[in-house]
Structure formats: C-alpha cells, structure tokens
Design an enzyme around this catalytic site. Structure first.
Site, PDB file in Angstrom:
ATOM      1  N   LYS A  22     -13.569   2.540   0.226  1.00 42.12           N
ATOM      2  CA  LYS A  22     -12.332   3.332   0.172  1.00 42.12           C
ATOM      3  C   LYS A  22     -11.441   2.861  -0.978  1.00 42.12           C
ATOM      4  O   LYS A  22     -10.907   3.660  -1.735  1.00 42.12           O
ATOM      5  CB  LYS A  22     -11.573   3.187   1.498  1.00 42.12           C
ATOM      6  CG  LYS A  22     -10.155   3.705   1.445  1.00 42.12           C
ATOM      7  CD  LYS A  22      -9.416   3.485   2.737  1.00 42.12           C
ATOM      8  CE  LYS A  22      -8.764   2.144   2.898  1.00 42.12           C
ATOM      9  NZ  LYS A  22      -7.515   1.940   2.154  1.00 42.12           N
ATOM     10  N   ASN A  23     -11.317   1.549  -1.116  1.00 42.60           N
ATOM     11  CA  ASN A  23     -10.379   1.030  -2.117  1.00 42.60           C
ATOM     12  C   ASN A  23     -10.905   1.129  -3.554  1.00 42.60           C
ATOM     13  O   ASN A  23     -10.190   0.822  -4.501  1.00 42.60           O
ATOM     14  CB  ASN A  23      -9.983  -0.412  -1.781  1.00 42.60           C
ATOM     15  CG  ASN A  23      -9.025  -0.464  -0.611  1.00 42.60           C
ATOM     16  OD1 ASN A  23      -8.583   0.564  -0.116  1.00 42.60           O
ATOM     17  ND2 ASN A  23      -8.708  -1.675  -0.152  1.00 42.60           N
ATOM     18  N   CYS A 119       5.391  -1.028   5.065  1.00 48.35           N
ATOM     19  CA  CYS A 119       4.456  -0.604   6.096  1.00 48.35           C
ATOM     20  C   CYS A 119       4.395  -1.712   7.133  1.00 48.35           C
ATOM     21  O   CYS A 119       5.036  -2.753   6.974  1.00 48.35           O
ATOM     22  CB  CYS A 119       3.100  -0.242   5.518  1.00 48.35           C
ATOM     23  SG  CYS A 119       2.101  -1.619   5.077  1.00 48.35           S
ATOM     24  N   ASP A 311      -7.845  -8.371   4.057  1.00 49.64           N
ATOM     25  CA  ASP A 311      -8.326  -7.222   4.831  1.00 49.64           C
ATOM     26  C   ASP A 311      -9.398  -7.610   5.856  1.00 49.64           C
ATOM     27  O   ASP A 311      -9.852  -6.757   6.627  1.00 49.64           O
ATOM     28  CB  ASP A 311      -8.881  -6.139   3.886  1.00 49.64           C
ATOM     29  CG  ASP A 311      -7.766  -5.358   3.205  1.00 49.64           C
ATOM     30  OD1 ASP A 311      -6.587  -5.551   3.562  1.00 49.64           O
ATOM     31  OD2 ASP A 311      -8.073  -4.550   2.310  1.00 49.64           O
ATOM     32  N   ARG A 403      -8.356   6.233   8.802  1.00 47.10           N
ATOM     33  CA  ARG A 403      -7.953   6.191   7.392  1.00 47.10           C
ATOM     34  C   ARG A 403      -8.998   5.487   6.534  1.00 47.10           C
ATOM     35  O   ARG A 403      -9.088   5.744   5.328  1.00 47.10           O
ATOM     36  CB  ARG A 403      -6.626   5.428   7.236  1.00 47.10           C
ATOM     37  CG  ARG A 403      -5.402   6.201   7.657  1.00 47.10           C
ATOM     38  CD  ARG A 403      -4.159   5.440   7.226  1.00 47.10           C
ATOM     39  NE  ARG A 403      -4.382   4.831   5.942  1.00 47.10           N
ATOM     40  CZ  ARG A 403      -4.042   3.577   5.619  1.00 47.10           C
ATOM     41  NH1 ARG A 403      -3.406   2.815   6.470  1.00 47.10           N
ATOM     42  NH2 ARG A 403      -4.312   3.093   4.427  1.00 47.10           N
TER      43      ARG A 403
END
Ligand code: UD1
Length: 426
Positions: A22-23, A119, A311, A403
């Site tokens: 994703k990143n 966030c 992460d 997500r």
C-alpha cells in the site's frame, strides 16, 4: 460498520500470497500526475486507501482506468489537470493525499491541498514537506484548513540543498517528486531509506528522472524538462508479510508466505527469531514461519528503515503477550501509538505503558471480548490477539483494517482461522 468475529485457538497452516505494498502504491499513483503520458501499474493491493487515491487523481482530472473493481492493475493518464486541489473530503479519510502536493507543484506550479489533521497515533505535521518546498522557491500559505502553494511568476521549482530535520517517509517521497521536474539539482539529505522510497525512485527513473543515491540517506536529483509514461509493478507489502509471520508464530502454526520480499523484512525476521520463532527463507520471494513451543520475551525499539518498523509495533505487542518474560517496547516514531494496549488489557494481557515505553509481561492467556480498532495496524494486532484468545473476539471499526490489508478475512480463513466479517447496518 462491519465487525470481525474471531474464534481463537486454531493453529494456522498453509500458504498465503502477500499483496503489493500500500505504501508503495500510494506514491507511485501520485507520480502519475507528473506526466501527460500513460502510467500502467501492477500489483496494486485491493484496499480502501488506493480507491481513495484513485478518486483523488480523478478529481484532479486524471483518467484512471481499471479492469476489475477492486483492481490490482491501474492505468492512469493525466493529459491535462483541471483542478490542482486535494479536497478535505478525501484528505480526511487518507493522510497520504498529501503525496499529491509535490507532483502538483512540479507539474502545475500551483496546488491547494487540505491540511491533513492529526490522527489517532499522533499529531503528524507536514511542516517538513512545506519547508522543503519553500526552499525550492514555492510560496506557501495555509488558510481555512488548506495548504495553498505556488511557484511565483508561473515559473518552475528550483533545485535546492535540503536537509530533513527528521526522517520522513512521505516527506522524502513528496519532495523527490517535486524535484524530478525542478530546474537544476536537488540534494535530499537525511532522506528516508524505506523500500517504498526506493520503489518510487525505480519508477521515476523509468519515467526519465535522473536520480542517484537510492537506498542511501542522500538522494541527488537532476531535474528534467518532462517525464514520460511507463509500466511498473509495486513491491510486496512488508508490513502485511510481517503481520502474517506473527499470525503463524502466535498460533504455533506453519505458514508459507509467497510473493513477499524477505530482503525487506530483515529486522522483523531477526526480532522474531530472537523470540524463538523459526523462519526459513525458501527463496527470493518465499518465507516459511513455524511457531515455537515456547516464545521468549525480547525487547524492541521502533526505528526508521532498516530498523524495526513502527508499523509492526502493535502486531509485535500481540506476540509479546504470549512470550515468557518481560518485553520492553519503545516507540520512537509516533508519540501515541499504544492505543491497542488498552484493548489487549481487556483481553487479559499484562501491559504497562509509560509514555513511549510499554512493558509486556507474559505469557498471559487471552480471552475473547468485544474490542475496538483505533487505527490500521492496531486493528491487525487485535486480529492477532483474537487468533490466540480463548473464545470469541469481536472487533469493531474494522474499516481501519480495510484501509490497508487486502482480503485479510479470506487470507486468514484460507489457512484455517475461524474469522468472519459481520455486516452490521448502521
Ligand atoms: C509513513 C507511512 C506510515 C509509517 C510512517 C513511519 C505511508 C503512506 N505511511 O507515514 O505507514 O507509519 O511512514 O514509518 O507511507 N514528521 C514531522 N513533520 C513532517 C513529517 C513528519 O514532524 O513534516 C514526524 C511525524 O510526526 C513522525 C515522524 O516524523 O513523528 C515520521 O513520520 P513520517 O515518516 O513522515 O510518516 P508518514 O510519511 O506520514
């Protein structure tokens, strides 16, 4: 809002195919704004954030073509850009929308991007992105919640010698994309070395960019007049792979991960081995993980790549609850990244949090209970805890996990986990 229901206690066995990162997909999609020509991308993970990124690019006037929904191949062409704007409605659901700022400034010399707010895991400012663009000649103001940036006199950004005060992943990517079309040379010092940055460098180079120093903390970019179209396959997701390594380990199972990049997982593999987990590199894209009869506590400190990824911190905490002894976890990247700890406590874990340090004492038998996911990786850690907990765990707010993890329920069920998605009408 959907939930996951997990019945814990089953060892996982079998093969899991790892999706694209994703990143990596986020910046390479944003890089499509840098050229009028066609960009074809493969191995894009089918996750919510990338649908958001494609909506954002389409909003700006790019044509995004996909064959399936959700898709793993995207064709993006930004012949003209009608709107150099990233609106709040999209940015608020995905902070990585900020990645359009650099390309917009490079291509159009003007951009209006909603300021990403804080966030759950921390304030997450973008001051370093903005300071670097200012050094390249941009005039930037912020008002009404938007970043308004422009190059004076309709000119081009100018190359500059930039030293990031702190290592920032999307900051490095944003300024890299701004620099490839700037006038003259840019040096990015103290740049992030994450594999996702290197993947972006690879793709930009295929588009005609002149970049040196990949994998090092200084990137040198010689700006060119224009870039052309290309085709690119994004690298495998090292965080998804790391999560599945822990899924195999925590359930005392035996999993083979295919389509992954073992080279990008060195610090995670080393840490898991320290706890007694057995990990074998079968070949360049395949790993096998086997649980240990007894897991041993090991301390971990999160760091920028090539260190242990922030992460992976939440998922590692889930594993630490099952290890013998005290594991000291130190989070150095984000100031408030232990929201999962209080949910694990409710499942029976023994964790004390003091600022950036958490001490996990184990092994603790976990029991299933309703828990709430607070962010993307926290949700993954609660899934892992649920896999080993006795009884039923119900995880609320799984939109966070959607997500960034492609088909996590399907992938886990494929290796024997008892997990279902509950569709709950609001
Ligand atoms: C990226 C990743 C995210 C990962 C993080 C750290 C993407 C889309 N997201 O996020 O999954 O957790 O790297 O590996 O790739 N900072 C500032 N000012 C800035 C920019 C950053 O103070 O202008 C601080 C942040 O608040 C944080 C640290 O620097 O404390 C690192 O953040 P950064 O690397 O920028 O994270 P992201 O790029 O947002």
């Amino acid at each position: 809002m959907d939930k996951f229901l997990i019945k814990g206690g089953k060892a996982l066995h079998g093969k899991v195919a790892i999706s694209g990162a994703k990143n990596s997909a986020l910046p390479v999609m944003a890089a499509a704004l840098l050229t009028k020509e066609r960009i074809t991308l493969h191995n894009i993970p089918k996750v919510r954030d990338l649908i958001t990124m494609s909506k954002l690019l389409a909003f700006m006037g790019a044509k995004v073509s996909i064959t399936d929904i959700p898709a793993s191949d995207y064709v993006i062409q930004a012949v003209t850009l009608s709107d150099a704007v990233a609106p709040y409605e999209l940015v608020k659901t995905m902070r990585a929308s900020i990645l359009t700022l650099g390309p917009l400034m490079a291509r159009m010399g003007v951009a209006r991007v909603s300021l990403p707010g804080g966030c759950a895991i921390g304030a997450r400012p973008v001051d370093l992105h903005l300071a670097a663009l200012e050094k390249m000649g941009a005039e930037i103001t912020t008002d009404h919640g938007y970043i308004q940036a422009k190059v004076p006199n309709e000119g081009r950004l100018k190359g500059a010698n930039i030293t990031f005060e702190k290592i920032t992943v999307t900051g490095t990517e944003n300024i890299l994309m701004a620099a490839v079309l700037a006038e003259g040379e840019t040096a990015l010092n103290n740049a992030a070395r994450e594999p996702e940055v290197t993947d972006l460098v690879d793709m930009l180079r295929k588009m005609g960019a002149q970049i040196e120093g990949d994998c090092s903390s200084t990137l040198r970019i010689r700006g060119v007049e224009k870039l052309h179209g290309t085709e690119h396959t994004v690298i495998p997701d090292r965080i998804e792979a790391g999560t599945f390594l822990i899924a195999g380990a925590i359930t005392d199972g035996d999993l083979t991960l295919t389509n992954c990049a073992p080279d990008h997982l060195a610090s995670i593999i080393a840490k898991l081995e320290q706890t007694g987990v057995r990990i074998e590199t079968i070949d360049k894209t395949t790993l096998r993980v086997q649980g240990a009869k007894k897991l041993i506590a090991a301390d971990v400190t999160t760091e920028e790549y090539p260190g242990f990824a922030t992460d992976m911190q939440a998922q590692y905490m889930a594993l630490a609850t099952q290890a013998q002894g005290a594991s000291v976890i130190t989070e150095t990247i984000f100031e408030n990244r232990y929201l999962h700890a209080s949910e694990m406590l409710r499942m029976g874990a023994n964790i004390t949090v003091d600022g950036r340090r958490a001490v996990v004492r184990g092994p603790s038998p976990l029991t299933g209970t309703p828990v709430i996911a607070s962010d993307l990786r926290a949700s993954a850690s609660l899934v892992l805890a649920g896999l080993v907990a006795e009884g039923e765990t119900v995880i609320d707010r799984v939109y966070h996990i959607d997500r960034g993890y492609e088909d996590i329920v399907k992938k886990l069920r494929g290796v024997g986990a008892q997990i279902v998605r509950l569709h709950i009408k609001d």
